[in-house]
Design a protein around this motif. Structure first.
Motif, short mmCIF file in Angstrom:
data_model
loop_
_atom_site.label_atom_id
_atom_site.label_comp_id
_atom_site.label_asym_id
_atom_site.label_seq_id
_atom_site.Cartn_x
_atom_site.Cartn_y
_atom_site.Cartn_z
N GLY A 190 55.95 27.86 2.55
CA GLY A 190 56.46 27.18 3.82
C GLY A 190 58.09 27.83 3.92
N ALA A 191 58.71 27.90 2.43
CA ALA A 191 59.86 28.28 2.45
C ALA A 191 60.17 29.95 2.95
N ILE A 192 59.23 30.69 2.74
CA ILE A 192 59.26 32.04 3.52
C ILE A 192 59.47 31.94 4.98
N LEU A 193 58.65 31.09 5.57
CA LEU A 193 58.57 30.89 6.91
C LEU A 193 59.91 30.34 7.50
N GLN A 194 60.46 29.63 6.73
CA GLN A 194 61.82 28.86 7.12
C GLN A 194 62.79 29.78 7.09
N ALA A 195 62.98 30.50 5.86
CA ALA A 195 63.83 31.87 5.61
C ALA A 195 63.79 32.64 6.60
N LEU A 196 62.67 33.19 7.18
CA LEU A 196 62.58 33.99 8.42
C LEU A 196 62.90 33.28 9.58
N ASN A 197 62.95 32.13 9.70
CA ASN A 197 63.46 31.45 10.84
C ASN A 197 65.19 31.65 10.64
N PHE A 198 65.62 31.23 9.63
CA PHE A 198 67.17 31.28 9.48
C PHE A 198 67.70 32.78 9.87
N VAL A 199 66.77 33.65 9.11
CA VAL A 199 67.04 35.17 9.30
C VAL A 199 67.26 35.53 10.85
N LYS A 200 66.12 34.90 11.48
CA LYS A 200 65.98 35.31 12.96
C LYS A 200 67.35 34.86 13.74
N ILE A 201 67.93 33.46 13.34
CA ILE A 201 69.01 33.08 13.98
C ILE A 201 70.16 33.53 13.36
N LYS A 202 70.31 34.51 12.48
CA LYS A 202 71.29 35.02 11.87
C LYS A 202 72.03 34.15 10.85
N ASP A 203 71.28 33.18 10.09
CA ASP A 203 71.87 32.29 9.16
C ASP A 203 71.42 32.56 7.99
N ILE A 204 71.94 33.59 7.14
CA ILE A 204 71.45 34.22 5.82
C ILE A 204 71.51 33.11 4.80
N LYS A 205 72.62 32.22 4.87
CA LYS A 205 73.00 31.08 4.01
C LYS A 205 71.68 30.09 3.79
N GLY A 206 71.16 29.70 4.99
CA GLY A 206 70.07 28.76 5.12
C GLY A 206 68.85 29.62 4.66
N ALA A 207 68.70 30.81 4.81
CA ALA A 207 67.51 31.42 4.26
C ALA A 207 67.32 31.61 2.54
N ILE A 208 68.54 31.95 2.15
CA ILE A 208 68.74 32.01 0.66
C ILE A 208 68.53 30.58 0.12
N ILE A 209 69.24 29.59 0.75
CA ILE A 209 69.06 28.31 0.09
C ILE A 209 67.53 27.91 0.41
N SER A 210 66.98 28.11 1.48
CA SER A 210 65.46 27.57 1.32
C SER A 210 64.57 28.46 0.25
N LEU A 211 64.82 29.56 -0.01
CA LEU A 211 64.18 30.31 -0.93
C LEU A 211 64.19 30.00 -2.26
N LEU A 212 65.83 29.66 -2.78
CA LEU A 212 66.09 29.20 -4.03
C LEU A 212 65.48 27.80 -4.37
N PHE A 213 65.49 26.85 -3.37
CA PHE A 213 64.90 25.64 -3.34
C PHE A 213 63.74 25.94 -3.83
N ALA A 214 62.89 26.50 -2.99
CA ALA A 214 61.40 26.50 -3.11
C ALA A 214 61.15 27.42 -4.61
N ILE A 215 61.77 28.23 -4.81
CA ILE A 215 61.52 28.99 -6.35
C ILE A 215 61.81 27.89 -7.40
N GLY A 216 62.90 27.20 -7.31
CA GLY A 216 63.16 26.30 -8.33
C GLY A 216 62.13 25.06 -8.48
N PHE A 217 61.83 24.64 -7.09
CA PHE A 217 60.79 23.64 -7.07
C PHE A 217 59.53 24.03 -7.60
N THR A 218 58.99 25.33 -7.27
CA THR A 218 57.75 25.67 -7.59
C THR A 218 57.76 25.76 -9.44
#
Length: 200
Positions: A96-124
């Motif tokens: 789910g985080a990958i999809l959310q990160a791709l959404n953030f990348v699409k709107i050019k918000d790299i910070k949001g993408a990184i935070i989503s992925l880091l959260f998902a990795i840590g949570f997993t």
């Protein structure tokens, strides 16, 4: 039923304060035109805008989880919130985080993408630790693993949702992006992991 109404009654359907659904307004408008009612260019634009506004509102109500989804072909194409929730629950928070990160990348918000992925990795990692700890110290959870994972994935999905609410533009309108290919890829990845895990 609408066809049986008088012209005066149909006129009420197309007024700006009409409470009728979009289809009813559309039918009333078309019936009046068929009966010879001549609309000026401005009147037609106002009525069509009213119909579109009602359709948007009805669509949003049907997709309340997916606030901002529109049928406008010119809008940016993103993954729906409900799709991200589905992937988080049934494939894992990281998916789910990958999809959310791709959404953030699409709107050019790299910070949001990184935070989503880091959260998902840590949570997993935390999720794996929690399941292993419960299994090793309290009970045999072989039969309950699916439900425990689903519960923890739900917690992770809520975390992703909070990130999205805090960082995603509130007024952004977007079209729903298809997830058919993503479902197939995710299923193949999980199948491969399962095969590797069971065959050692």
């Amino acid at each position: 039923m609408i066809k049986k109404l008088s012209d005066n009654e149909l006129e009420k359907y197309i007024k700006s304060d009409s409470r009728s659904v979009a289809d009813a307004v559309q039918y009333a408008y078309e019936i009046l035109k068929e009966r010879g009612r001549n609309f000026t260019h401005v009147e037609s634009e106002v009525i069509e805008a009213l119909i579109n506004k009602k359709r948007e509102a009805e669509f949003a109500e049907e997709n309340s989880l997916d606030e901002g989804v529109t049928t406008d072909e010119n809008a940016i194409e993103l993954y729906k919130n409900s799709a991200i929730l589905f992937f988080s629950l049934f494939f894992g928070v990281i998916f789910g985080a990958i999809l959310q990160a791709l959404n953030f990348v699409k709107i050019k918000d790299i910070k949001g993408a990184i935070i989503s992925l880091l959260f998902a990795i840590g949570f997993t990692v935390l999720q794996i630790f929690i399941i292993g700890y419960i299994d090793g110290n309290y009970m045999d959870i072989t039969d309950s693993t699916f439900y425990i994972r689903l519960l923890l994935s739900g917690v992770g999905a809520v975390g992703l949702s909070l990130i999205r609410q805090l960082m995603f533009p509130k007024d952004l309108k977007y079209r729903a992006k298809s997830t058919v290919a993503e479902v197939v890829i995710s299923a193949l990845i999980l199948a491969a992991i399962f095969i590797i895990y069971t065959t050692g």
